[in-house]
Write an enzyme that holds these catalytic residues in place. Structure first.
Site, PDB file in Angstrom:
ATOM      1  N   TYR B  86     -42.919  13.374 -11.395  1.00  0.00           N
ATOM      2  CA  TYR B  86     -44.056  13.391 -12.329  1.00  0.00           C
ATOM      3  C   TYR B  86     -45.304  13.116 -11.519  1.00  0.00           C
ATOM      4  CZ  TYR B  86     -43.477   8.406 -12.880  1.00  0.00           C
ATOM      5  OH  TYR B  86     -43.194   6.972 -12.638  1.00  0.00           O
ATOM      6  N   ASP B  88     -48.540  10.765 -12.035  1.00  0.00           N
ATOM      7  CA  ASP B  88     -48.887   9.264 -12.581  1.00  0.00           C
ATOM      8  C   ASP B  88     -50.148   9.021 -12.283  1.00  0.00           C
ATOM      9  OD1 ASP B  88     -48.381   7.272 -14.335  1.00  0.00           O
ATOM     10  OD2 ASP B  88     -47.524   5.925 -12.685  1.00  0.00           O
ATOM     11  N   GLU B  93     -45.684  11.187  -8.188  1.00  0.00           N
ATOM     12  CA  GLU B  93     -44.697   9.955  -8.192  1.00  0.00           C
ATOM     13  C   GLU B  93     -43.359  10.388  -8.046  1.00  0.00           C
ATOM     14  OE1 GLU B  93     -46.062   6.586 -10.239  1.00  0.00           O
ATOM     15  OE2 GLU B  93     -44.089   5.609 -10.376  1.00  0.00           O
ATOM     16  N   ASN B 152     -37.591  -1.798  -8.695  1.00  0.00           N
ATOM     17  CA  ASN B 152     -37.202  -2.559  -9.987  1.00  0.00           C
ATOM     18  C   ASN B 152     -35.784  -3.007  -9.853  1.00  0.00           C
ATOM     19  OD1 ASN B 152     -39.091  -1.202 -12.047  1.00  0.00           O
ATOM     20  ND2 ASN B 152     -38.528   0.521 -10.897  1.00  0.00           N
TER      21      ASN B 152
END
Lengths: 64, 497
Positions: B86, B88, B93, B152
């Site tokens: 996408y 960003d 990204e 993450n």
């Protein structure tokens, strides 16, 4: 039987590896220098022609 | 016992149009991503409904704070490998799918590189001749603008956030001696580049706080965004914004692996006797980055001074001990854990003895070796723009221009595996369900996001299938079902939702 042969065969190899590891560091360092020289030759070829303009025009706004 | 360390990386890439320096970066990013998507048969939109980037892990919600970017209407797609691609802010990204092990997350990060390489090649055919979209996997434009590479990690919700902060900060401030991507000069206000010829990290110049919610201003070492994208009663998603985008496979693997190991130790209460607290973490982060000799020390709260290497060594010793007591099953396979510990030991020993011996392993050492070699060969001074150009071009994603690709770096991955990971999802997380549904029933999926898929079955109202556990929806759980069903309707029926 096959296993024992394998062991015998591999021991001289192992010695060779050890020798390489304790080889004079000057030799290793010459080798690394030659490698770096080759890399720098390639970089001279591929590096953007007008470095100053390339660096100036690289602007990135709005990132995290 | 630590919970499985499901993990992944999101990378914001730098982007320019060669031949059109004033091109709008948002339009350019959209063009790049559309160029990739148009080469695929079908595309599915991202669904923003459950996103809450303003919720803070310290227990309060931010109302209308800066950095909230819901509903941007920019190009946004889900890929069959379970990733998200996408625009960003003003960057393209790629967010990798959820992975089960550090080596798998490395694989899907590299698959993302392959995606942008293909996107650039496609875009080149669409643009006027003489123009080319060029993408860089780095974190700074060398003019004070930075963009992120975020990691993450799935963390047990029961661990108090303050405990995570306290035991993680010294690790975060020092891990850059291993995983920094290297930078020529400095962008820290008031710190002249003439004073910092070369530093370890791309990002260290941009951090101003120890803990906080921001990601674009006053960036914190520990980001408190509390957006679990899963069952928030059980899980936390630790969103790490500190890291550099790495090209070296060893660097990316160590970044993910060592951080996962430290988090597991925190969950087990294994770092309580570490007794390392930095007096001023933000200053220490910069001091360590600015010192590629690794000789300098940072001040601890108890008055001691330690080198970054000594702090890393303390974490490693705890990790060896922890592995002996608890095993390393939380890393998703039998091989990553022991291999990571061996590599951590090897790298710290080499950094202690002679960092330059790691030029085939670590990004910052590889880049520094080239910069120094170039400087000597051409008698270039520290301010020579060609050194800055080397810094940027190290990260150029075009295979024919990338300086990184010209270096004899150690490999962990197989190229064939990377190519397969561009299309196929990891089998061991819910990304398998997301990616496989997308590959099989693209026409029946209205939208998808990290924790749900919305099916459009034609006649009925839209049907949302929640995926609140990152470890459900694996090939083991739903592989047989997904192979058996002939339509999305049959699938949704069988799932009973």
């Amino acid at each position: 039987m096959a296993e024992r042969e394998q062991v015998r065969k591999s021991s001289p190899n192992r010695e060779e590896v050890t020798e390489e590891e304790v080889a004079p560091s000057a030799e290793r360092s010459d080798q690394l220098k030659a490698e770096l020289d080759d890399i720098l030759d390639e970089i001279d070829e591929v590096l953007e022609d007008n470095a100053e303009e390339f660096v100036r025009n690289y602007v990135q706004k709005g990132g995290q | 016992m630590p919970i499985p360390k499901v993990l992944g990386i999101e990378t914001e890439y730098g982007i320019v149009v060669a031949g059109a320096p004033d091109a709008n970066p948002i339009t350019t990013s959209s063009t790049l991503i559309n160029a990739y998507l148009s080469s695929l048969a079908d595309r599915v939109e991202w669904d923003f409904v459950d996103e809450s980037p303003g919720v803070d892990a310290r227990g309060f919600a931010l109302e209308g704070g800066s950095g909230i970017e819901l509903d941007t209407h920019l190009v946004n797609a889900v890929l069959t490998n379970g990733a998200r691609l996408y625009v960003d802010h003003a960057h393209p990204e790629y967010s990798s799918p959820e992975c089960i092990s550090p080596s798998q997350a490395l694989l899907y990060d590299k698959a993302g590189e392959e995606v942008v390489i293909r996107a650039m090649a496609n875009a080149k055919r669409m643009l006027p001749s003489g123009q080319e979209i060029v993408v860089y996997k780095n974190n700074s434009d060398r003019k004070g603008n930075s963009y992120g590479c975020h990691e993450n990690y799935l963390v047990d919700r029961e661990v108090p956030f303050q405990k995570i902060v306290g035991e993680l900060v010294p690790f975060f401030a020092t891990r850059q001696i291993i995983i920094g991507a290297g930078k020529v000069g400095s962008e820290f206000p008031g710190k002249a580049s003439s004073k910092v010829a070369f530093q370890l990290s791309q990002r260290a110049d941009f951090f101003e706080e120890e803990v906080g919610l921001e990601t674009t201003l006053k960036r914190p070492i520990i980001n408190t965004r509390d957006e679990p994208h899963s069952d928030g009663q059980r899980f936390r998603r630790l969103h790490v914004i500190l890291g550099d985008a790495n090209l070296s496979e060893t660097s990316t693997w160590l970044k993910l692996g060592l951080t996962a190991i430290v988090l597991a130790m925190i969950e087990d209460g294994f770092l309580q006797d570490l007794k390392i607290e930095l007096a001023d973490p933000v200053t220490s982060l910069r001091e360590i980055s600015w010192d590629p000799t690794l000789a300098g020390t940072v001040l601890l709260r108890d008055g001691r001074r330690l080198r970054a290497l000594e702090i890393q060594q303390a974490y490693l010793e705890h990790a060896l001990d922890h592995a002996e007591h608890y095993g390393m099953g939380y890393l998703g396979n039998d091989t990553d854990g022991p291999a990571l510990l061996r590599e951590w030991e090897r790298v710290l020993a080499a950094l202690e003895h002679d960092p330059m011996t790691l030029a085939d392993s670590l990004d910052w050492v590889a880049k520094w070796q080239v910069v120094q070699g170039y400087q000597q060969r051409h008698g270039a001074d520290k301010q020579d723009p060609r050194l800055a150009a080397i810094d940027l071009q190290y990260h150029d994603m075009r295979p024919e221009k990338s300086l990184f690709r010209r270096l004899p770096m150690r490999r962990i991955l197989d190229d064939a595996d990377v190519k397969a990971a561009v299309s196929n999802p990891p089998p061991d997380t819910r990304a398998y369900f997301r990616g496989t549904c997308l590959a099989r029933f693209p026409g029946s999926i209205a939208a998808a996001n990290w924790d749900s898929i919305i099916f459009d079955l034609g006649t009925d109202p839209l049907r949302r299938v929640p995926m609140m556990d990152p470890l459900r929806g694996t090939e083991g759980h739903v592989g047989e079902l997904l192979r058996r069903v002939k339509s999305a309707a049959e699938l949704v029926e069988a799932l009973g939702s």
